[in-house]
Enzyme design. Sequence first.
Site, PDB file in Angstrom:
ATOM      1  CB  CYS A   1      38.689 -19.457  42.319  1.00  0.00           C
ATOM      2  SG  CYS A   1      38.938 -20.442  40.859  1.00  0.00           S
TER       3      CYS A   1
ATOM      4  CG  HIS B   1      34.458 -18.386  42.137  1.00  0.00           C
ATOM      5  ND1 HIS B   1      35.053 -17.611  41.157  1.00  0.00           N
ATOM      6  CD2 HIS B   1      34.910 -19.651  41.934  1.00  0.00           C
ATOM      7  CE1 HIS B   1      35.824 -18.381  40.409  1.00  0.00           C
ATOM      8  NE2 HIS B   1      35.752 -19.625  40.860  1.00  0.00           N
TER       9      HIS B   1
ATOM     10  CG  ASN C   1      36.262 -20.540  37.203  1.00  0.00           C
ATOM     11  OD1 ASN C   1      36.734 -19.499  37.654  1.00  0.00           O
ATOM     12  ND2 ASN C   1      36.352 -21.700  37.829  1.00  0.00           N
TER      13      ASN C   1
HETATM   14  N1  ACO Z   1      31.032 -31.893  26.995  1.00  0.00           N
HETATM   15  C1  ACO Z   1      30.318 -33.034  26.958  1.00  0.00           C
HETATM   16  N2  ACO Z   1      30.449 -34.013  27.861  1.00  0.00           N
HETATM   17  C2  ACO Z   1      31.356 -33.840  28.856  1.00  0.00           C
HETATM   18  C3  ACO Z   1      32.146 -32.672  28.942  1.00  0.00           C
HETATM   19  C4  ACO Z   1      31.968 -31.682  27.955  1.00  0.00           C
HETATM   20  N3  ACO Z   1      32.667 -30.549  27.945  1.00  0.00           N
HETATM   21  N4  ACO Z   1      32.936 -32.776  30.038  1.00  0.00           N
HETATM   22  C5  ACO Z   1      32.654 -33.955  30.619  1.00  0.00           C
HETATM   23  N5  ACO Z   1      31.707 -34.607  29.893  1.00  0.00           N
HETATM   24  C6  ACO Z   1      31.104 -35.902  30.178  1.00  0.00           C
HETATM   25  C7  ACO Z   1      31.943 -36.780  31.054  1.00  0.00           C
HETATM   26  O1  ACO Z   1      32.916 -37.472  30.297  1.00  0.00           O
HETATM   27  C8  ACO Z   1      30.908 -37.710  31.645  1.00  0.00           C
HETATM   28  O2  ACO Z   1      30.604 -38.700  30.703  1.00  0.00           O
HETATM   29  P1  ACO Z   1      30.286 -40.214  31.181  1.00  0.00           P
HETATM   30  O3  ACO Z   1      29.054 -40.089  32.046  1.00  0.00           O
HETATM   31  O4  ACO Z   1      30.070 -40.920  29.887  1.00  0.00           O
HETATM   32  O5  ACO Z   1      31.494 -40.651  31.929  1.00  0.00           O
HETATM   33  C9  ACO Z   1      29.676 -36.814  31.787  1.00  0.00           C
HETATM   34  O6  ACO Z   1      29.890 -35.703  30.909  1.00  0.00           O
HETATM   35  C10 ACO Z   1      29.442 -36.304  33.199  1.00  0.00           C
HETATM   36  O7  ACO Z   1      30.674 -35.828  33.732  1.00  0.00           O
HETATM   37  P2  ACO Z   1      30.763 -35.236  35.176  1.00  0.00           P
HETATM   38  O8  ACO Z   1      32.183 -34.801  35.420  1.00  0.00           O
HETATM   39  O9  ACO Z   1      30.125 -36.141  36.159  1.00  0.00           O
HETATM   40  O10 ACO Z   1      29.824 -33.945  35.001  1.00  0.00           O
HETATM   41  P3  ACO Z   1      29.370 -32.930  36.094  1.00  0.00           P
HETATM   42  O11 ACO Z   1      27.917 -32.847  36.093  1.00  0.00           O
HETATM   43  O12 ACO Z   1      30.081 -33.122  37.405  1.00  0.00           O
HETATM   44  O13 ACO Z   1      29.915 -31.552  35.481  1.00  0.00           O
HETATM   45  C11 ACO Z   1      31.694 -29.982  35.783  1.00  0.00           C
HETATM   46  C12 ACO Z   1      31.288 -31.350  35.248  1.00  0.00           C
HETATM   47  C13 ACO Z   1      30.963 -28.934  35.025  1.00  0.00           C
HETATM   48  C14 ACO Z   1      33.200 -29.823  35.580  1.00  0.00           C
HETATM   49  C15 ACO Z   1      31.333 -29.892  37.283  1.00  0.00           C
HETATM   50  O14 ACO Z   1      31.785 -31.015  37.948  1.00  0.00           O
HETATM   51  C16 ACO Z   1      31.920 -28.667  37.945  1.00  0.00           C
HETATM   52  O15 ACO Z   1      31.531 -27.555  37.656  1.00  0.00           O
HETATM   53  N6  ACO Z   1      32.830 -28.880  38.898  1.00  0.00           N
HETATM   54  C17 ACO Z   1      33.357 -27.778  39.689  1.00  0.00           C
HETATM   55  C18 ACO Z   1      34.363 -26.999  38.956  1.00  0.00           C
HETATM   56  C19 ACO Z   1      34.630 -25.763  39.753  1.00  0.00           C
HETATM   57  O16 ACO Z   1      33.746 -25.099  40.195  1.00  0.00           O
HETATM   58  N7  ACO Z   1      35.841 -25.420  39.999  1.00  0.00           N
HETATM   59  C20 ACO Z   1      35.948 -24.253  40.887  1.00  0.00           C
HETATM   60  C21 ACO Z   1      37.202 -23.855  41.142  1.00  0.00           C
HETATM   61  S1  ACO Z   1      38.101 -23.573  39.670  1.00  0.00           S
HETATM   62  C22 ACO Z   1      39.599 -22.872  40.187  1.00  0.00           C
HETATM   63  O17 ACO Z   1      39.895 -22.727  41.319  1.00  0.00           O
HETATM   64  C23 ACO Z   1      40.578 -22.484  39.065  1.00  0.00           C
END
Ligand code: ACO
Length: 321
Positions: A112, A248, A278
């Site tokens: 990214c 980003h 993204n």
């Molecule tokens: N729909 C519904 N529920 C979901 C989904 C989905 N698509 N994905 C995960 N869940 C669930 C999980 O299973 C979990 O359930 P549980 O509590 O029963 O175990 C719950 O939602 C919470 O999951 P978390 O992973 O803790 O959710 P979080 O609030 O952290 O959000 C996310 C997840 C959106 C991926 C976030 O962590 C994020 O944005 N991370 C950063 C990603 C990023 O910015 N990457 C940047 C670089 S990308 C690159 O370089 C290519």
Amino acid sequence: MYSRIAGTGRYLPERILTNAELERMVETSDEWIRSRTGIERRHIAADNELTSDLAYQAALAAMEAAGIGPQDLELIVTGTTTPDQIFPNLACLLQQKLGVHGTPAIAVEAACSGFLYGLSVADKFMRSGEAKYALVVGAETLSRITDWTSRDTCVLFGDGAGAVVLEASETPGIVATHLGADGHYGDLLYVPTGPSRRNPVPARDDGFIHMRGNEVFKVAVRTLGGVAEDVLAKAGLGKDEVDWLIPHQANIRIIQATAKRLDLPMERVVLTVQDHGNTSAASVPMALDVAIRDGRIQRGQLLLLEAFGGGLTWGSALVRY
Ligand code: ACO
């Protein structure tokens, strides 16, 4: 000698994939995706569209805005994590599409952060007087490395391309850039596939993006504020002098946290993540192009660009537009 932004462009593939459609593909909901990420839709490249095709369209738009043609270019730099093929590199494929001969064609691989790495490389070439015009493109077809059966990742990514034409200038447009990386976090965000890993092919080699989202989120929030402060310190400028933050576009919550650390109200943050998810290296130049074309960003204003991604890598740039 310095470089300044002479023109910008972007290209998004025609096909739009909405959150409602994703609800029919994996166990997710529009509400979950919007509230956790801010994303409402993403664009998906057509089967016959390659990353170089997206890059080419964005490049044409940027050159038109700059009032130059391909023959004026003296340097082409691309950032991508989804190249068409192993080699020729994306910059060479783009050069060929543009009908240009002989310019250096540099492909930067920093996930990214690819566009910011590319911008920094091009700026350094121009500061040393080696090019009058440079093209810097971030382009991705992340849909090709997305596991469409995994709700953990498939709701996040999309395809697109953004481009900037840099022009040599006696006054600084690119005021300062700051890059960094920490390979020790490599296992938080990766695609395991690669030509050198084929003997034997590891079991986990599925060709898809793998991400420990929650941990990436925490490192991103922790790092990005510092990344912005580092480039401001390098330029000897204060955060109150920044007119626009162009972050980003990965997740609205990460963007909000970065803006808060900079004491910037969200009205001064360019936000496009809702429209295309993204898009990795394409996201910063696309957001820049959106806000330039809709008239929010004006000549003379100070822009803070920043990105964070797989590697882990990060980068920031202060730009006097
Ligand atoms: N729909 C519904 N529920 C979901 C989904 C989905 N698509 N994905 C995960 N869940 C669930 C999980 O299973 C979990 O359930 P549980 O509590 O029963 O175990 C719950 O939602 C919470 O999951 P978390 O992973 O803790 O959710 P979080 O609030 O952290 O959000 C996310 C997840 C959106 C991926 C976030 O962590 C994020 O944005 N991370 C950063 C990603 C990023 O910015 N990457 C940047 C670089 S990308 C690159 O370089 C290519």
